[in-house]
Write a protein that holds these residues in place. Structure first.
Motif, PDB file in Angstrom:
ATOM      1  N   ASN A 172       5.849  -7.030  -2.132  1.00  0.00           N
ATOM      2  CA  ASN A 172       6.221  -7.453  -3.485  1.00  0.00           C
ATOM      3  C   ASN A 172       5.167  -7.043  -4.505  1.00  0.00           C
ATOM      4  OD1 ASN A 172       8.625  -8.578  -2.675  1.00  0.00           O
ATOM      5  ND2 ASN A 172       7.771 -10.633  -2.385  1.00  0.00           N
ATOM      6  N   ASN A 173       3.879  -7.095  -4.113  1.00  0.00           N
ATOM      7  CA  ASN A 173       2.815  -6.660  -5.020  1.00  0.00           C
ATOM      8  C   ASN A 173       2.923  -5.175  -5.323  1.00  0.00           C
ATOM      9  OD1 ASN A 173       1.440  -9.004  -5.671  1.00  0.00           O
ATOM     10  ND2 ASN A 173       0.124  -8.917  -3.863  1.00  0.00           N
ATOM     11  N   THR A 174       3.257  -4.392  -4.316  1.00  0.00           N
ATOM     12  CA  THR A 174       3.428  -2.955  -4.528  1.00  0.00           C
ATOM     13  C   THR A 174       4.544  -2.698  -5.526  1.00  0.00           C
ATOM     14  OG1 THR A 174       2.674  -2.472  -2.277  1.00  0.00           O
ATOM     15  CG2 THR A 174       3.932  -0.758  -3.397  1.00  0.00           C
ATOM     16  N   LEU A 175       5.652  -3.408  -5.360  1.00  0.00           N
ATOM     17  CA  LEU A 175       6.770  -3.268  -6.291  1.00  0.00           C
ATOM     18  C   LEU A 175       6.362  -3.746  -7.680  1.00  0.00           C
ATOM     19  CD1 LEU A 175       9.751  -2.642  -6.882  1.00  0.00           C
ATOM     20  CD2 LEU A 175      10.290  -4.988  -6.155  1.00  0.00           C
ATOM     21  N   LEU A 176       5.659  -4.861  -7.755  1.00  0.00           N
ATOM     22  CA  LEU A 176       5.237  -5.431  -9.036  1.00  0.00           C
ATOM     23  C   LEU A 176       4.386  -4.430  -9.818  1.00  0.00           C
ATOM     24  CD1 LEU A 176       4.881  -7.817 -11.023  1.00  0.00           C
ATOM     25  CD2 LEU A 176       2.946  -8.572  -9.629  1.00  0.00           C
ATOM     26  N   TYR A 177       3.389  -3.854  -9.165  1.00  0.00           N
ATOM     27  CA  TYR A 177       2.477  -2.950  -9.868  1.00  0.00           C
ATOM     28  C   TYR A 177       3.132  -1.602 -10.159  1.00  0.00           C
ATOM     29  CZ  TYR A 177      -0.943  -6.499  -8.655  1.00  0.00           C
ATOM     30  OH  TYR A 177      -1.602  -7.689  -8.538  1.00  0.00           O
ATOM     31  N   THR A 178       4.051  -1.192  -9.304  1.00  0.00           N
ATOM     32  CA  THR A 178       4.793   0.052  -9.573  1.00  0.00           C
ATOM     33  C   THR A 178       5.666  -0.110 -10.805  1.00  0.00           C
ATOM     34  OG1 THR A 178       4.825   0.633  -7.215  1.00  0.00           O
ATOM     35  CG2 THR A 178       6.440   1.711  -8.639  1.00  0.00           C
ATOM     36  N   LEU A 179       6.362  -1.240 -10.909  1.00  0.00           N
ATOM     37  CA  LEU A 179       7.201  -1.490 -12.077  1.00  0.00           C
ATOM     38  C   LEU A 179       6.356  -1.633 -13.346  1.00  0.00           C
ATOM     39  CD1 LEU A 179       9.799  -3.986 -10.546  1.00  0.00           C
ATOM     40  CD2 LEU A 179      10.143  -1.570 -11.092  1.00  0.00           C
ATOM     41  N   ALA A 180       5.167  -2.234 -13.207  1.00  0.00           N
ATOM     42  CA  ALA A 180       4.270  -2.366 -14.363  1.00  0.00           C
ATOM     43  C   ALA A 180       3.838  -0.981 -14.855  1.00  0.00           C
ATOM     44  CB  ALA A 180       3.046  -3.200 -13.995  1.00  0.00           C
ATOM     45  N   LEU A 181       3.564  -0.068 -13.926  1.00  0.00           N
ATOM     46  CA  LEU A 181       3.190   1.296 -14.306  1.00  0.00           C
ATOM     47  C   LEU A 181       4.348   2.002 -15.002  1.00  0.00           C
ATOM     48  CD1 LEU A 181       1.108   3.583 -14.217  1.00  0.00           C
ATOM     49  CD2 LEU A 181       2.003   4.194 -11.955  1.00  0.00           C
ATOM     50  N   LEU A 182       5.558   1.806 -14.472  1.00  0.00           N
ATOM     51  CA  LEU A 182       6.737   2.392 -15.121  1.00  0.00           C
ATOM     52  C   LEU A 182       6.916   1.831 -16.528  1.00  0.00           C
ATOM     53  CD1 LEU A 182       9.330   2.456 -12.190  1.00  0.00           C
ATOM     54  CD2 LEU A 182       8.254   4.419 -13.304  1.00  0.00           C
ATOM     55  N   ARG A 183       6.575   0.564 -16.683  1.00  0.00           N
ATOM     56  CA  ARG A 183       6.694  -0.079 -18.003  1.00  0.00           C
ATOM     57  C   ARG A 183       5.769   0.584 -19.019  1.00  0.00           C
ATOM     58  NH1 ARG A 183       6.908  -1.020 -22.121  1.00  0.00           N
ATOM     59  NH2 ARG A 183       7.607  -2.750 -23.395  1.00  0.00           N
ATOM     60  N   ILE A 184       4.662   1.141 -18.549  1.00  0.00           N
ATOM     61  CA  ILE A 184       3.752   1.870 -19.429  1.00  0.00           C
ATOM     62  C   ILE A 184       4.308   3.257 -19.752  1.00  0.00           C
ATOM     63  CG2 ILE A 184       1.459   2.937 -19.602  1.00  0.00           C
ATOM     64  CD1 ILE A 184       0.400   0.651 -17.869  1.00  0.00           C
ATOM     65  N   ILE A 185       4.833   3.923 -18.744  1.00  0.00           N
ATOM     66  CA  ILE A 185       5.208   5.335 -18.871  1.00  0.00           C
ATOM     67  C   ILE A 185       6.505   5.533 -19.650  1.00  0.00           C
ATOM     68  CG2 ILE A 185       5.923   7.377 -17.551  1.00  0.00           C
ATOM     69  CD1 ILE A 185       4.032   6.411 -15.328  1.00  0.00           C
ATOM     70  N   ILE A 186       7.518   4.726 -19.373  1.00  0.00           N
ATOM     71  CA  ILE A 186       8.867   4.972 -19.897  1.00  0.00           C
ATOM     72  C   ILE A 186       8.925   5.069 -21.422  1.00  0.00           C
ATOM     73  CG2 ILE A 186      11.173   3.933 -20.127  1.00  0.00           C
ATOM     74  CD1 ILE A 186      10.953   3.121 -17.185  1.00  0.00           C
TER      75      ILE A 186
END
Length: 509
Positions: free
Chosen positions: A4-18
């Motif tokens: 879940n942490n991996t998913l959480l931080y991956t989505l947070a990174l996408l939130r920066i990039i998109i």
């Protein structure tokens, strides 16, 4: 949990990039971003409009060259950090992957898409509201006093980002009084933590006192010119519209929080915030910081509701959020150049939503925020053309003066590119940075007034010429004029000095 942490931080990174990928590069910084970037050149413990935190990131942006990547990085980082804190709330409530996905959709398809991409105090403000809620949620769950210190530090730093953090602080403390958790007020660590928060905020209080509390004058002016016209019904309706693609998530969260004896204070805090903002005629987006905890509660509840049976509803939730989200994305960020975007709005019949209505209460081709992202470099180019047309002796004592902070901020932003001196204004915090001892011989004025040459002060110059104007039809500054005043006399210098002294005196409470 690790997954879940991996998913959480991956989505947070996408939130920066998109958002970087969505906004079309033809758009410039927003007029308000120019003001906050200018504050980075005048570091202090306070400013007329806001506390000092954003100026630190403005200073870093200017240090790194002031490019759009850096301008947008800081709000994007605060958006990712807010998402992570809300994700941690989900994890603390037992939520897993689907809850994180719902949370991500809530951050991507709603007002946060724009608010976490504009270099404005809203981004850190929302983060600290969320961190305040998280600190009490974790204190309730663990009874560890360290979370009270997280609360105190969050309030102190939050108040250094935007004063409206006080709304949520008051609301959540009132909410605790109405629950069994009121016992926290008998905990000495709560008061120690509150003292720490106060000490963190104290430098700004001292600055306000030394400068005669300009924030009070500023808020009174805002109340008289804008807030008094806020419609309570419109404010409440906007709470649904701001987060419409995922409104069912936060409404579920509000219901579940209010239904829970353990977490009722989160739901009550929301209600108190709305009541306080209604009483103060607050703008709709002032409440944006109260939603991340509700999204977390709602996403967790919907995940559990569909955990074994009703799994098909998960597809319905995602399809609804993405379907309506894709519809609102062009409204939240300028994804196309101005003309194609305006044409798209006509096809989508966007005018009916009120999105194209500006402060003048008229509909325009683009939303006001997008119009505030255009025309600035054209303005700097034309000011530079007028400035460099003067001979060397005339340029030495030529002052560039602008009628609003957007104009002055934009010219200073592009000054290095066009070899311009510092531009001044008597608007917003620029008033504080304006020396009364300017030696004015010549005057380049940027103004929206077509009749500047007719005013009495123009008689204090030997010649006045209207040299150019802003022609970008989509820019809010379209029609602004560039004037060149040559040969100031002593009467004008006296008039100018007295005017600035009077303007500064008005911002003393």
């Amino acid at each position: 949990m690790k997954k879940n942490n991996t998913l959480l931080y991956t989505l947070a990174l996408l939130r920066i990039i998109i958002p970087y990928l969505l906004q079309h590069p033809v758009y410039e910084p927003h007029r308000d971003e120019f003001l906050y970037l200018a504050e980075g050149h005048h570091l202090a413990f306070g400013f007329m409009e806001v506390p000092p935190m954003l100026s630190i990131f403005a200073w870093l942006t200017n240090l790194f060259g002031g490019g759009m990547f850096w301008v947008k990085l800081w709000p994007s980082l605060f958006g990712a950090a807010t998402f992570i804190v809300a994700g941690k709330i989900i994890q603390s409530l037992g939520g897993k992957s689907f809850a994180l996905i719902l949370l991500f959709l809530s951050f991507l398809f709603g007002a946060y898409l724009r608010m976490f991409f504009l270099f404005q105090p809203n981004a850190p403000e929302i983060f600290f509201w969320t961190l305040i809620a998280f600190s009490f949620i974790r204190f309730v769950q663990t009874e560890k006093n360290k979370w009270l210190y997280v609360f105190g530090i969050s309030v102190g730093l939050g108040m250094l980002s935007k004063y409206s953090v006080a709304f949520y602080t008051v609301s959540i403390l009132l909410a605790l009084l109405f629950t069994k958790h009121r016992i926290v007020f008998f905990n000495k660590h709560f008061w120690y933590a509150s003292l720490i928060g106060f000490l963190i905020f104290l430098p700004n209080i001292i600055w306000q006192w030394q400068n005669h509390f300009p924030v009070i004058v500023h808020m009174n002016e805002l109340q008289q010119t804008q807030l008094q016209y806020i419609n309570p019904a419109g404010f409440l309706t906007d709470q649904l519209l701001l987060m419409f693609p995922c409104f069912f998530v936060w409404l579920t969260g509000l219901f579940n929080a209010l239904s829970s004896k353990q977490y009722r204070f989160i739901g009550l805090a929301y209600l108190f915030v709305i009541i306080l903002l209604l009483m103060g005629h607050g703008k709709s987006y002032y409440a944006a910081g109260v939603y991340p905890p509700l999204f977390a509660f709602g996403a967790t509840a919907l995940e559990k509701f569909t955990a074994t049976q009703r799994k098909y509803l998960r597809y319905a939730f995602v399809i609804f959020a993405v379907g309506f989200g894709l519809f609102v994305v062009p409204i939240l960020l300028p994804v196309l150049p101005p003309q194609p975007l305006a044409d798209l709005y006509v096809k989508m019949n966007i005018a009916k939503t009120g999105t194209l209505k500006w402060e003048d209460l008229k509909d325009h081709s683009l939303p006001q925020d997008f119009a505030d992202m255009q025309g600035w470099e054209e303005m700097a180019q034309k000011v530079a053309k007028a400035y460099h047309a003067l001979d060397d002796s005339e340029r030495q004592n030529t002052v560039i003066f602008c009628n609003n902070y957007g104009m002055a901020g934009a010219i200073n932003y592009y000054a290095r590119k066009y070899n311009l001196p510092e531009a001044y204004s008597d608007n917003a915090s620029f008033l504080y940075w304006l020396p009364t001892s300017l030696q004015i011989e010549n005057f380049i004025l940027v103004s929206d007034d077509p009749d500047e040459k007719q005013h009495d002060f123009a008689k204090g110059f030997t010649s006045v010429t209207k040299t150019d104007s802003i022609t970008n039809k989509f820019a809010r500054e379209k029609g602004d004029y560039i004037y060149v005043f040559i040969g100031a006399d002593d009467n004008f210098r006296k008039f100018f000095k007295q005017k600035i002294e009077k303007d500064k005196a008005e911002f003393k409470y």
